[in-house]
Design an enzyme around this catalytic site. Structure first.
Site, PDB file in Angstrom:
ATOM      1  CE  LYS A  67      -4.277  -1.892   1.901  1.00 31.77           C
ATOM      2  NZ  LYS A  67      -5.332  -1.753   2.904  1.00 31.77           N
ATOM      3  CG  ASP A 104      -8.217   0.719   3.076  1.00 33.83           C
ATOM      4  OD1 ASP A 104      -8.988  -0.112   2.545  1.00 33.83           O
ATOM      5  OD2 ASP A 104      -6.985   0.559   3.148  1.00 33.83           O
TER       6      ASP A 104
END
Ligand code: ATR
Length: 272
Positions: A67, A104
């Protein structure tokens, strides 16, 4: 027209539920798209990202451990991805440039849709998942108490914001009068120790959100339910982060009939 192709990329990626969700939404929409799953080791991740435009893919979802590398590999990044320091979505623009985003945060927002109150929020963890949750909480007018085993990591995360964020290592004392508890650690996952604080110092109507979804009902959520408090499991966030990803890949909003929570719970072999 070429079929839109996207995938989830991680190392490993074999347990990702994203292909299950995306396939279902594609079928619901009657779309001729594809969504795959790829395992790419860290030392090949950057080269993989650079090959995306030539492959003709619309983009990828990025999972652990890539990420932060995804953010670095992109040509541009949303403010949110930059603030969190991680990207879970890379899209290929019509000019072939890669754009990084962090959905997210939208996942956390979806998980906290049941009234999460406005009293003190306790966030446990200081990794990427906690960073996304902190970004969401920091936009709210409420006290934030960040708790992590390694204090220095929590302090570094809190220091990214120019609003007060309390930092500590003791969850029990942080829960005093709290209206919201978020577990953003790996504690409670199958094979890991449980997170089982005494929840009685929290307000009676408090909401307890556990990002863990294997198992779906963790010991933390069982304790919340037993104590009469409300609980939200990790699938809510997983589905919430996937919605904007689907829209980015296939230009269609996934607002279809499927009860995705029930679909994933069945897939995991658990009842919703
Ligand atoms: P992610 O990106 O999914 O958030 P991560 O960066 O590996 O994953 O973060 C994992 C989190 O779980 C961290 O907050 C970690 O605490 P440390 O910063 O102290 O490492 C927390 N965690 C993992 N195992 C733990 C354990 N046994 N006890 C307490 N916290 C734990």
């Amino acid at each position: 027209m070429i079929r839109p192709f996207a995938a989830v990329v991680g190392w490993p990626a074999n347990h990702s539920l994203s292909p299950v969700m995306m396939r279902r939404w594609l079928d619901d929409a009657g779309m001729d798209g594809e969504y795959g799953r790829l395992e790419i080791p860290s030392d090949h991740f950057d080269a993989f990202c650079r090959s995306l435009p030539a492959l003709g893919w619309t983009g990828v979802n990025v999972t652990s451990p890539h990420k932060s590398a995804a953010l670095t590999a992109a040509h541009t990044a949303t403010e949110a991805a930059q603030a969190v320091g991680a990207a879970n979505l890379l899209t290929v623009g019509s000019d072939g440039r890669l754009k990084a985003d962090n959905t997210d945060i939208a996942g956390v927002a979806e998980a906290l849709k049941p009234d999460a109150g406005s009293g003190p929020a306790v966030l446990v963890g200081a990794g990427g998942a906690a960073a996304a949750a902190l970004f969401h909480l920091a936009s709210q007018d409420r006290e934030i108490r960040l708790v992590n085993r390694t204090r220095a990591k929590a302090e570094a995360l809190a220091a990214r914001y120019d609003r007060p964020v309390g930092v500590g290592t003791d969850i029990e004392s942080a829960l005093d009068g709290a209206a919201l508890l978020i577990n953003a650690t790996t504690l409670g996952m199958a094979g890991k120790p449980a997170l089982e604080p005494d929840l009685s110092p929290m307000t009676p109507a408090a909401l307890v959100f556990d990002m863990v979804y294997t198992p779906l009902e963790t010991r933390l959520l069982k304790a919340a339910r037993r104590s009469g408090r409300r609980s939200v499991d990790g699938l809510a966030m997983l589905i919430g982060q996937a919605r904007p990803s689907f829209e980015a890949f296939y230009s269609v909003r996934p607002l279809f009939g499927t009860d995705m929570h029930a679909h994933l719970a069945t897939h995991l072999g658990e009842t919703a």
